[in-house]
Design a protein around this motif. Structure first.
Motif, short mmCIF file in Angstrom:
data_model
loop_
_atom_site.label_atom_id
_atom_site.label_comp_id
_atom_site.label_asym_id
_atom_site.label_seq_id
_atom_site.Cartn_x
_atom_site.Cartn_y
_atom_site.Cartn_z
N THR A 71 -36.98 24.60 -16.01
CA THR A 71 -36.96 25.34 -14.72
C THR A 71 -36.72 23.94 -14.02
OG1 THR A 71 -37.66 27.53 -15.85
CG2 THR A 71 -37.64 26.90 -12.91
N ILE A 72 -35.83 23.87 -13.01
CA ILE A 72 -35.43 23.12 -11.75
C ILE A 72 -35.92 23.18 -10.70
CG2 ILE A 72 -33.46 23.46 -11.30
CD1 ILE A 72 -32.96 20.35 -10.77
N SER A 73 -36.95 22.84 -9.79
CA SER A 73 -37.28 23.42 -8.45
C SER A 73 -37.11 22.41 -8.00
CB SER A 73 -38.94 23.91 -8.83
OG SER A 73 -39.23 23.19 -9.11
N ARG A 74 -37.31 22.87 -6.18
CA ARG A 74 -37.14 21.56 -5.01
C ARG A 74 -38.21 22.26 -4.43
NH1 ARG A 74 -31.55 20.31 -3.31
NH2 ARG A 74 -32.81 19.17 -1.53
N ASP A 75 -38.93 21.00 -4.31
CA ASP A 75 -39.86 20.78 -2.32
C ASP A 75 -39.50 20.15 -1.10
OD1 ASP A 75 -42.66 21.05 -0.41
OD2 ASP A 75 -43.68 21.01 -2.94
N ASN A 76 -38.63 21.13 -0.48
CA ASN A 76 -38.40 20.62 0.68
C ASN A 76 -39.72 19.32 1.25
OD1 ASN A 76 -35.96 20.90 -0.32
ND2 ASN A 76 -36.38 22.78 0.64
N ALA A 77 -40.78 19.90 1.62
CA ALA A 77 -41.74 19.10 2.58
C ALA A 77 -41.58 17.50 1.43
CB ALA A 77 -42.65 20.27 2.30
N LYS A 78 -41.88 17.79 0.18
CA LYS A 78 -42.42 16.24 -0.77
C LYS A 78 -40.97 15.64 -0.67
CE LYS A 78 -46.49 18.79 -1.96
NZ LYS A 78 -47.30 18.79 -3.38
N ASN A 79 -39.91 16.58 0.09
CA ASN A 79 -38.89 15.31 -0.94
C ASN A 79 -38.43 15.61 -2.74
OD1 ASN A 79 -37.99 15.54 1.89
ND2 ASN A 79 -38.34 13.53 2.65
N THR A 80 -39.45 16.35 -2.93
CA THR A 80 -39.14 16.05 -5.00
C THR A 80 -38.47 17.13 -5.59
OG1 THR A 80 -41.42 14.86 -4.40
CG2 THR A 80 -41.49 16.12 -6.24
N ILE A 81 -37.96 16.65 -6.40
CA ILE A 81 -37.35 18.18 -6.75
C ILE A 81 -38.53 18.03 -8.56
CG2 ILE A 81 -35.68 17.98 -6.25
CD1 ILE A 81 -34.22 16.80 -9.18
N TYR A 82 -38.54 18.93 -9.17
CA TYR A 82 -39.64 18.96 -11.48
C TYR A 82 -38.61 19.44 -11.50
CZ TYR A 82 -43.31 18.86 -7.14
OH TYR A 82 -43.97 18.27 -6.07
N LEU A 83 -39.25 19.34 -13.02
CA LEU A 83 -38.29 19.89 -14.08
C LEU A 83 -38.88 20.28 -15.33
CD1 LEU A 83 -35.21 20.78 -14.87
CD2 LEU A 83 -35.70 18.62 -16.72
N GLN A 84 -39.67 21.45 -14.69
CA GLN A 84 -40.55 22.40 -15.95
C GLN A 84 -40.21 21.85 -16.97
OE1 GLN A 84 -43.72 22.86 -15.70
NE2 GLN A 84 -43.95 23.04 -17.60
N MET A 85 -40.35 21.99 -18.33
CA MET A 85 -39.89 21.86 -19.97
C MET A 85 -40.36 22.92 -21.19
SD MET A 85 -37.67 17.87 -19.64
CE MET A 85 -39.29 17.65 -19.64
N ASN A 86 -40.41 23.59 -21.24
CA ASN A 86 -41.33 24.26 -22.46
C ASN A 86 -40.65 24.96 -23.39
OD1 ASN A 86 -42.96 24.98 -20.11
ND2 ASN A 86 -41.92 26.80 -19.55
#
Length: 119
Positions: A71-86
């Motif tokens: 699952t990819i997600s973005r936090d625009n307040a932190k200028n960061t994206i994430y990739l949750q890998m299960n």
């Protein structure tokens, strides 16, 4: 000067999980389509997941091989994206790169983070 820094890569056993982060600075983060790519030894770099620029509703796309697991997600307040890998498997072993894309003449890459899935 822009910075794109990936983190969170590690050695994990099959079936395990990891969460990758990509912190950015010096770019117009909200206007970038953000993506995660990976490159395994001897293979071409491939798109894993991507998410649209910041808007009320973000849309994501995934490679067939990771659908339902990542699952990819973005936090625009932190200028960061994430990739949750299960449910990681050995085929997920690769260097994972973060990409910020505006157009074909304007995109940025990070240096990558190593993910190794092995028992």
């Amino acid at each position: 000067q822009f910075q794109i820094v990936e983190s969170g890569g590690d050695l994990v056993k099959p079936g395990g999980s990891l969460r990758l982060s990509c912190a950015t600075s010096g770019i117009a983060f909200r206007f970038a389509a953000m993506g995660w790519y990976r490159q395994a030894p001897g293979k071409q770099r491939e798109l894993v997941a991507a998410i649209t620029p910041a808007r009320t509703t973000n849309y994501a796309e995934y490679a067939e091989s990771v659908k339902g697991r990542f699952t990819i997600s973005r936090d625009n307040a932190k200028n960061t994206i994430y990739l949750q890998m299960n449910s990681l498997n050995p085929e997920d072993t690769a260097v994972y790169f973060c990409n910020a894309y505006y157009n074909t003449d304007n995109e940025y890459w990070g240096q990558g983070t190593q993910v190794t899935v092995s028992s």
